[in-house]
Motif scaffolding. Structure first.
Motif, PDB file in Angstrom:
ATOM      1  N   LEU A  75       0.788  -1.100   0.117  1.00 52.45           N
ATOM      2  CA  LEU A  75      -0.160   0.023  -0.156  1.00 52.45           C
ATOM      3  C   LEU A  75       0.900   1.375  -0.034  1.00 52.45           C
ATOM      4  N   GLY A  76       1.962   1.042   0.275  1.00 51.68           N
ATOM      5  CA  GLY A  76       3.051   2.265   0.316  1.00 51.68           C
ATOM      6  C   GLY A  76       2.802   3.093   1.597  1.00 51.68           C
ATOM      7  N   LEU A  77       2.064   2.414   2.642  1.00 50.47           N
ATOM      8  CA  LEU A  77       2.114   3.047   4.032  1.00 50.47           C
ATOM      9  C   LEU A  77       2.841   2.614   5.176  1.00 50.47           C
ATOM     10  N   GLY A  78       3.218   1.285   4.868  1.00 49.58           N
ATOM     11  CA  GLY A  78       3.817   0.636   6.071  1.00 49.58           C
ATOM     12  C   GLY A  78       4.819   1.470   6.707  1.00 49.58           C
ATOM     13  N   LEU A  79       5.849   1.925   6.082  1.00 48.59           N
ATOM     14  CA  LEU A  79       6.932   2.836   6.675  1.00 48.59           C
ATOM     15  C   LEU A  79       6.608   4.088   7.310  1.00 48.59           C
ATOM     16  N   ALA A  80       5.579   4.630   6.498  1.00 46.80           N
ATOM     17  CA  ALA A  80       4.747   5.856   7.082  1.00 46.80           C
ATOM     18  C   ALA A  80       4.378   5.736   8.582  1.00 46.80           C
ATOM     19  N   ILE A  81       3.601   4.614   8.568  1.00 48.14           N
ATOM     20  CA  ILE A  81       3.212   4.522   9.811  1.00 48.14           C
ATOM     21  C   ILE A  81       4.348   4.097  11.093  1.00 48.14           C
ATOM     22  N   VAL A  82       5.276   3.289  10.415  1.00 50.62           N
ATOM     23  CA  VAL A  82       6.337   2.948  11.335  1.00 50.62           C
ATOM     24  C   VAL A  82       6.782   4.330  12.041  1.00 50.62           C
ATOM     25  N   LYS A  83       7.083   5.191  10.789  1.00 53.41           N
ATOM     26  CA  LYS A  83       7.894   6.604  11.233  1.00 53.41           C
ATOM     27  C   LYS A  83       6.932   7.364  12.228  1.00 53.41           C
ATOM     28  N   LYS A  84       5.729   7.412  12.092  1.00 50.38           N
ATOM     29  CA  LYS A  84       4.854   8.093  12.623  1.00 50.38           C
ATOM     30  C   LYS A  84       4.666   7.667  14.276  1.00 50.38           C
ATOM     31  N   ILE A  85       4.667   6.125  14.488  1.00 49.68           N
ATOM     32  CA  ILE A  85       4.749   5.745  15.896  1.00 49.68           C
ATOM     33  C   ILE A  85       6.212   6.057  16.327  1.00 49.68           C
ATOM     34  N   CYS A  86       7.263   5.867  15.872  1.00 56.35           N
ATOM     35  CA  CYS A  86       8.755   6.258  16.020  1.00 56.35           C
ATOM     36  C   CYS A  86       8.602   7.582  16.504  1.00 56.35           C
ATOM     37  N   ASN A  87       8.200   8.593  15.996  1.00 58.90           N
ATOM     38  CA  ASN A  87       7.884  10.020  16.123  1.00 58.90           C
ATOM     39  C   ASN A  87       7.104  10.136  17.519  1.00 58.90           C
ATOM     40  N   MET A  88       6.211   9.556  17.620  1.00 62.89           N
ATOM     41  CA  MET A  88       5.236   9.644  18.916  1.00 62.89           C
ATOM     42  C   MET A  88       6.059   9.265  20.078  1.00 62.89           C
ATOM     43  N   TYR A  89       7.002   8.142  19.979  1.00 55.61           N
ATOM     44  CA  TYR A  89       7.758   7.951  21.055  1.00 55.61           C
ATOM     45  C   TYR A  89       9.134   8.260  21.161  1.00 55.61           C
ATOM     46  N   GLU A  90       9.319   9.331  19.928  1.00 57.99           N
ATOM     47  CA  GLU A  90      10.919   9.917  20.362  1.00 57.99           C
ATOM     48  C   GLU A  90      11.874   8.917  19.731  1.00 57.99           C
ATOM     49  N   ILE A  91      11.631   7.827  19.020  1.00 62.44           N
ATOM     50  CA  ILE A  91      12.537   6.854  18.857  1.00 62.44           C
ATOM     51  C   ILE A  91      13.359   7.226  17.264  1.00 62.44           C
ATOM     52  N   GLY A  92      14.565   7.299  17.489  1.00 68.75           N
ATOM     53  CA  GLY A  92      15.380   7.599  16.401  1.00 68.75           C
ATOM     54  C   GLY A  92      15.282   6.497  15.154  1.00 68.75           C
ATOM     55  N   ILE A  93      14.879   6.819  13.975  1.00 73.83           N
ATOM     56  CA  ILE A  93      15.016   5.546  12.897  1.00 73.83           C
ATOM     57  C   ILE A  93      15.838   6.014  11.699  1.00 73.83           C
ATOM     58  N   THR A  94      16.491   5.060  11.402  1.00 75.77           N
ATOM     59  CA  THR A  94      17.463   5.311  10.127  1.00 75.77           C
ATOM     60  C   THR A  94      17.370   4.152   9.102  1.00 75.77           C
ATOM     61  N   TYR A  95      17.588   4.464   8.058  1.00 76.75           N
ATOM     62  CA  TYR A  95      17.266   3.415   6.849  1.00 76.75           C
ATOM     63  C   TYR A  95      18.392   3.548   5.733  1.00 76.75           C
ATOM     64  N   GLN A  96      19.195   2.510   5.619  1.00 79.25           N
ATOM     65  CA  GLN A  96      20.188   2.521   4.896  1.00 79.25           C
ATOM     66  C   GLN A  96      20.122   1.570   3.877  1.00 79.25           C
ATOM     67  N   PHE A  97      20.698   1.544   2.677  1.00 79.77           N
ATOM     68  CA  PHE A  97      21.074   0.319   1.766  1.00 79.77           C
ATOM     69  C   PHE A  97      22.566   0.209   1.826  1.00 79.77           C
ATOM     70  N   ILE A  98      22.887  -0.922   2.481  1.00 81.08           N
ATOM     71  CA  ILE A  98      24.720  -1.146   2.243  1.00 81.08           C
ATOM     72  C   ILE A  98      24.781  -2.620   1.768  1.00 81.08           C
ATOM     73  N   ASP A  99      25.862  -2.710   1.123  1.00 80.17           N
ATOM     74  CA  ASP A  99      26.085  -4.379   0.509  1.00 80.17           C
ATOM     75  C   ASP A  99      24.937  -4.884   0.130  1.00 80.17           C
TER      76      ASP A  99
END
Lengths: 225, 419
Positions: B381-405
Motif C-alpha cells: 500500500l506504500g503506507l507501512g513505513l509511513a506508519i512506522v515513522k509516525k509511531i517512532c516520532n510519537m515515542y521519540e525513537i530515532g529511525i534510520t534506513y540505509q542500503f549497504i552491500d
C-alpha cells in the motif's frame, strides 16, 4: 436457530441474510434502533448481529437489552469503527465477538457458528461431521475415534472449512482467517495451496473422505456431496 | 538586532550629531560673549587711563597696561587685537586681548595699550566638550538602564508569547496560552495570534474529522461490495471470465479496505494525544512476531537469523509496538528476494533489521512518506513505513534506513536519551 440482524444498511443486511439462509437459520432483519428494540421485546433470539451505529440510537444499548432478555443469546457486534474502546465496552456488556466492517461473509459465518456453539452446547465445544470429530477447546481432531496430529494452521483451516461447508472460499478469506494481520507479508497467496495439500493428505491418510475441492481460479470448497 | 537596541542606536547617533552641533553653537556663542565683554572692559580701562594721564598719573602695569610716549603725532585708529605674550613667571605664552589707542594728552603723544587675559580657546572648547561628553555618557547609561528594564518588564509578555508561538503545533491540539501586556501593540498582537491559532486549530480539527468520517463512511460501501461479490462467488460460475472478474472485484475491494484501515490508523496516530502504555520485553515481543510470519518466511525460502537480548524492556503501547514491528518484519519479507536473508538484532536499545533485496530506485527517505512504493502490487500500500515513522516520532525513537552491500538496513533506537 433464530437470528436477528440489526443493520441499517439494507443492501448489506440483505446480502448477509441471503448468505446465511443456507445455514437454515430463521433470520429477522431490523434496520433501525426502534425496529430492533421492538423485535427484541417481542421475540427471543439465539444469536444477534448488532451494528453499533444506527441512525436513531446506539447499538450498545441493544446489546444490553438483548442480554437482559436472554442470557443465552450470542451477540456479535458489527462495527465500522475499529475503536478499541467500543470493542472493550461491547465485550464488557456481554457481546461475544466483535467484527469490523468490511468482513468476509465466510468469516462472519464462522464467528456466528462459534458463538452459537459456545452458547448452546453445554459441556464440550465439539463439532461432529461424519467420521470427523473436532474438540475445539482442546484443539483435537479425531478421525474415526483416533486422534490425529494437526499443526496450528491446519487445525484453523479445517475448522474454517467445516464452519463454511458447501461454500466457495476464496484465498483472501482463508488467509485472513488463518494468518490474520500477518497476511500482508505474503507476495502471493500461492502458499495456501501447500497448506491445503498437506491438510488434504493428512485427512486422506487417516481414513477421512476427501471433502476438499479446489474451485478453479478462486479457492476451495469443503463439500459433503 | 533587537528592536530596543536598534531604536537606541538611532537615538544615540542622532543625539551625538545634535551634541556636536551644540558643542559648536555653545563654543561660538560663549566665545563671542566673552570677547564682547572684555572689549567693553578694555575700552573703559583705556578711558580711565587717559583720564589719569590728563591728571598727570602714568598708571602703568605691564603687561596689562602699557603707556608709551611717541615722538610724532600719530593718527592710527584704535584697534582690538588678540595676542600672546611670554610670561617670565609662568614661562609660557598666555593669550591676551589688547586694545591700543593713540591719544594726545597735555600735548604729548601716547600709545596706550590695555590688555586683559583671555580664556584660551582650546580650554574653552575642551571644557564644553568634556561637559557634553559626560552628559552623553550619562544619557547612554540611563538609556541602557531603561532598555534593560523595558526588556525585562514591558517586552517580557512579547518574548514569552513569541516562545509560545514557536512551540505551537497543530498536532498537539491545544491552543496557545498567551500573556497579557499593558502595551497596546503587544495586546493587539496577542489577540491576533490567539484568533489565528484558534482558527488554524479549528480548520485542522475539521479536516481531521472529515478524513476520519470519510474513512468510516467508506467502510460500509466497501463492505457491501465485498459481501455481494462473495455471495456471487457461491454461484460457481463455469465461465472463467466471470469468475476472474469477480475475483478482481474482491481483490480490489480488499485493497481498498486495507488502504482505508491504514489511513484510519494514520489519522488516529495524528489526532490521538495519548495511548496507554505498559512495560514490554522487547526481545520476546520480536520473537513472537517473527513466529507469526514463519509461513511467509518459509514460503519464500528465506533464511532468518536473530540475535535478541531478552531483558531489554520498553514502555510502549502494545498495539502500536506490534504494528511497528510487524510492518518492519513484514517489509523485510515482502521486499526480500527468494532464498534471501533476514538478520534481526536487539542490542541494548538498538533494534536492527537487515534484509537482502533489490537496490532501491528512490531516495531512501522517500519511503517514509505516504504512498511510496517500488512497484504497485496487490500487497503493497506504500503506507507501512509511513506508519512506522509516525509511531517512532510519537515515542521519540530515532529511525534510520540505509542500503549497504545489497542489504536494506533499518535501525531503531528505543532509548531517546542516547543518540
Amino acid at each position: 436457530m433464530k437470528l436477528i440482524l440489526i443493520e441499517d444498511e439494507k443492501d448489506l443486511a440483505s446480502t448477509i441474510a441471503s448468505y446465511l439462509k443456507e445455514e437454515e437459520y430463521l433470520i429477522d432483519k431490523a434496520h433501525s434502533y426502534s425496529e430492533a428494540n421492538e423485535k427484541i421485546n417481542l421475540y427471543e433470539y439465539d444469536c444477534a448481529l448488532v451494528d453499533l451505529m444506527l441512525p436513531d440510537g446506539n447499538g450498545i444499548d441493544l446489546v444490553k437489552r438483548l442480554k437482559e432478555r436472554n442470557q443465552q443469546c450470542g451477540i456479535i457486534i458489527i462495527s465500522a469503527k475499529e475503536a478499541i474502546e467500543d470493542k472493550i465496552n461491547g465485550l464488557n456488556l456481554g457481546a461475544d465477538d466483535y467484527i469490523t466492517k468490511p468482513f468476509h461473509l465466510a468469516e462472519l459465518n464462522a464467528r456466528i457458528k462459534s458463538v452459537i456453539r459456545r452458547k448452546h452446547f453445554d459441556g464440550g465445544n465439539i463439532v461432529q461431521l461424519n467420521e470427523l470429530k473436532i474438540d475445539i477447546d482442546k484443539r483435537e481432531v479425531l478421525i474415526n475415534e483416533s486422534a490425529i496430529e494437526f499443526t496450528r494452521r491446519e487445525f484453523d483451516l479445517l475448522l474454517f472449512f467445516i464452519s463454511n461447508k458447501e461454500r466457495v472460499l476464496n484465498k483472501e478469506a482463508i488467509v485472513e482467517h488463518v494468518w490474520g494481520d500477518n497476511s500482508s507479508a505474503f507476495d502471493s497467496y500461492d502458499f495456501v495451496y501447500t497448506h491445503i495439500k498437506n491438510l488434504r493428505k493428512k485427512l486422506k491418510d487417516s481414513g477421512a473422505k476427501d471433502y476438499l475441492k479446489s474451485v478453479y481460479g478462486i479457492g476451495y470448497k469443503f463439500t459433503l456431496k | 538586532m533587537k528592536l530596543l537596541n536598534k531604536i537606541s542606536l538611532y537615538y544615540i547617533l542622532n543625539t551625538a550629531i545634535l551634541f556636536m552641533l551644540g558643542l559648536f553653537a555653545i563654543y561660538f556663542s560663549v566665545d563671542w560673549i566673552i570677547s564682547e565683554r572684555s572689549d567693553g572692559q578694555l575700552r573703559d580701562t583705556s578711558k580711565e587711563i587717559t583720564l589719569k594721564l590728563e591728571r598727570g598719573i602714568k598708571a602703568e602695569y605691564p603687561p596689562l597696561i602699557e603707556i608709551k610716549e611717541l615722538v610724532n603725532e600719530n593718527h592710527f585708529k584704535s584697534v582690538f587685537k588678540d595676542t600672546t605674550i611670554f610670561l617670565e613667571a609662568e614661562k609660557e605664552n598666555e593669550a591676551y586681548r589688547q586694545y591700543t589707542i593713540y591719544k594726545k594728552v597735555n600735548d604729548r603723544n601716547y600709545k596706550i595699550t590695555v590688555r586683559t587675559s583671555l580664556i584660551e580657546k582650546e580650554d574653552l572648547f575642551s571644557a564644553i566638550l568634556i561637559i557634553l561628553i559626560i552628559i552623553l555618557a550619562l544619557l547612554l547609561l540611563i538609556l541602557s538602564l531603561i532598555n534593560r528594564y523595558t526588556a525585562r518588564k514591558i517586552f517580557k509578555p512579547f518574548y514569552n508569547n513569541l516562545k509560545h508561538l514557536g512551540m505551537f503545533s497543530l498536532h498537539k491540539n491545544d491552543s496557545m496560552i498567551l500573556e497579557d501586556s499593558n502595551i497596546d501593540e503587544f495586546n493587539e498582537l496577542k489577540y491576533a495570534l490567539a484568533e489565528l491559532s484558534e482558527k488554524a486549530l479549528k480548520e485542522y480539527r475539521s479536516l481531521k474529522e472529515f478524513s476520519e468520517d470519510l474513512s468510516h463512511e467508506l467502510q460500509t460501501p466497501v463492505a457491501v461490495i465485498k459481501a455481494k461479490a462473495e455471495l456471487l462467488l457461491q454461484k460457481e460460475f463455469t465461465d472463467a471470465e466471470i469468475s476472474s472478474n469477480l475475483q478482481s472485484i474482491i481483490n480490489n475491494a480488499d485493497r481498498l479496505d486495507k488502504l482505508n484501515r491504514s489511513l484510519i490508523l494514520l489519522t488516529k496516530l495524528e489526532t490521538t494525544d495519548f495511548f496507554p502504555t505498559q512495560k514490554i520485553l522487547l526481545g520476546r515481543r520480536i520473537e513472537r512476531i517473527i513466529d507469526n510470519y514463519t509461513d511467509a518466511i518459509n514460503s519464500k525460502e528465506i533464511v532468518i537469523r536473530t540475535n535478541l537480548e531478552s531483558m531489554y524492556e520498553v514502555e510502549f503501547n502494545e498495539n502500536l509496538l506490534d504494528i511497528a514491528l510487524s510492518n518492519l518484519i513484514s517489509n523485510s519479507i515482502k521486499h526480500n528476494i527468494p532464498r534471501g536473508e533476514i538478520f534481526i538484532e536487539l542490542k541494548d536499545s538498538i533494534f536492527m533489521i537487515k534484509n537482502s533485496g533489490k537496490e532501491p530506485k528512490q531516495n531512501l527517505l522517500n519511503y517514509f512518506k505516504r504512498f511510496t512504493y517500488e512497484e504497485k502490487s496487490q500487497n503493497s500500500l506504500g503506507l507501512g513505513l509511513a506508519i512506522v515513522k509516525k509511531i517512532c516520532n510519537m515515542y521519540e525513537i530515532g529511525i534510520t534506513y540505509q542500503f549497504i552491500d545489497g542489504s536494506h538496513t533499518l535501525v531503531l533506537n528505543f532509548n531517546k536519551t542516547k543518540d
